[in-house]
Design an enzyme around this catalytic site. Structure first.
Site, PDB file in Angstrom:
ATOM      1  N   ASP A   1       2.002   2.938  -0.774  1.00 48.57           N
ATOM      2  CA  ASP A   1       0.614   3.011  -0.271  1.00 48.57           C
ATOM      3  C   ASP A   1      -0.229   3.025  -1.564  1.00 48.57           C
ATOM      4  OD1 ASP A   1      -1.253   3.604   2.334  1.00 48.57           O
ATOM      5  OD2 ASP A   1      -2.055   4.684   0.633  1.00 48.57           O
TER       6      ASP A   1
ATOM      7  N   GLU B   1      -2.713  -1.191   3.698  1.00 51.46           N
ATOM      8  CA  GLU B   1      -2.338  -1.339   2.114  1.00 51.46           C
ATOM      9  C   GLU B   1      -1.141  -0.694   1.916  1.00 51.46           C
ATOM     10  OE1 GLU B   1      -4.979   2.506   3.265  1.00 51.46           O
ATOM     11  OE2 GLU B   1      -4.885   0.691   3.749  1.00 51.46           O
TER      12      GLU B   1
END
Length: 249
Positions: free
Chosen positions: A126, A169
């Site tokens: 992430d 993301e």
């Protein structure tokens, strides 16, 4: 001229494909056609030295073979064109529109073909403070950041590794046939690569970091193993981000 153009198209479009049987058949047929043309022309040139009936017979056979060869070439070309288009559409359906890596659905489809053993690991990644990047610099820069991360990570992986955008993301990697020591090295190499390679965009130098969670195949459901990697990821974020947390059996 149509034959030359057809040959050019096939050579250009199918050169790097895996359709070896179709390509071999195509070029063998092409060689046969060229040979028939040579035989036909030879009969014309040698007609004065060979009985006319023999010349006509050979020219007829050559003409029929050439006609069959041209029809065969057209059929093979259409088959190649169909397979190329089919694979192109399949690739579009499997690729994340922004980063050009696998999408989530394609990741799980390809994961099915990987042997499920204890040397299979999952890396969940992430981008840290990604919302702040979007808020401070705009979504265009955020998109460039995701592409940058995907490109940098791809450069560290082999073709056998599965790498996909998991959503937003987040990215996911599945690596098989690797030891615990080496998977730790891979995950840390990824984290350090991004930390040491800021995004350069329109005179902006934007630092990026990753939080990473790693899990090992447990012998049950891979979804549970991915959830474990996700838990390790959030533990990395809770510990201050820009770090990797592992969970091994």
């Amino acid at each position: 001229m149509p034959l030359v153009y057809l040959t050019y198209i096939v050579a250009k479009k199918a050169r790097y494909t895996q359709y070896q049987e179709e390509l071999s058949y195509f070029f063998y047929t092409l060689q046969l056609i060229i040979l028939c043309h040579l035989v036909f022309i030879s009969m014309v040139l040698l007609s004065f030295a060979i009985p006319e009936s023999t010349v006509l017979q050979i020219q007829t056979v050559s003409s029929m073979t050439m006609l069959f060869g041209h029809l065969t070439l057209i059929m093979v070309f259409l088959m190649l064109a169909f397979r190329l288009k089919h694979n192109q559409m399949k690739k579009v359906g499997e690729t994340d529109y922004l980063t050009s890596i696998l999408n989530r659905r394609a990741f799980f489809e390809r994961l099915e073909s990987i042997p499920k053993r204890d040397d299979l690991y999952f890396i969940l990644i992430d981008a840290d403070f990604f919302k702040k990047i979007n808020d401070d610099f705009g979504h265009d820069v955020g998109d460039e950041a995701l592409k940058h991360i995907a490109n940098q990570i791809s450069s560290l992986l082999s073709k056998a590794d599965l790498f996909a955008r998991f959503g937003g993301e987040e990215f996911i990697i599945a690596i098989a046939n690797i030891s615990e020591t080496n998977i730790k090295a891979v995950a840390e190499r990824i984290r350090q690569k991004i930390a040491n390679t800021p995004l350069l965009y329109n005179n902006l130098n934007i630092p990026l970091t990753l939080s990473i969670g790693v899990s090992q195949y447990s012998g049950a459901d891979v979804q549970d193993d991915i959830k474990t990697a996700d838990a390790m990821l959030y533990q990395a974020k809770g510990n201050g981000r820009n770090q990797t947390v592992f969970s091994f059996n």
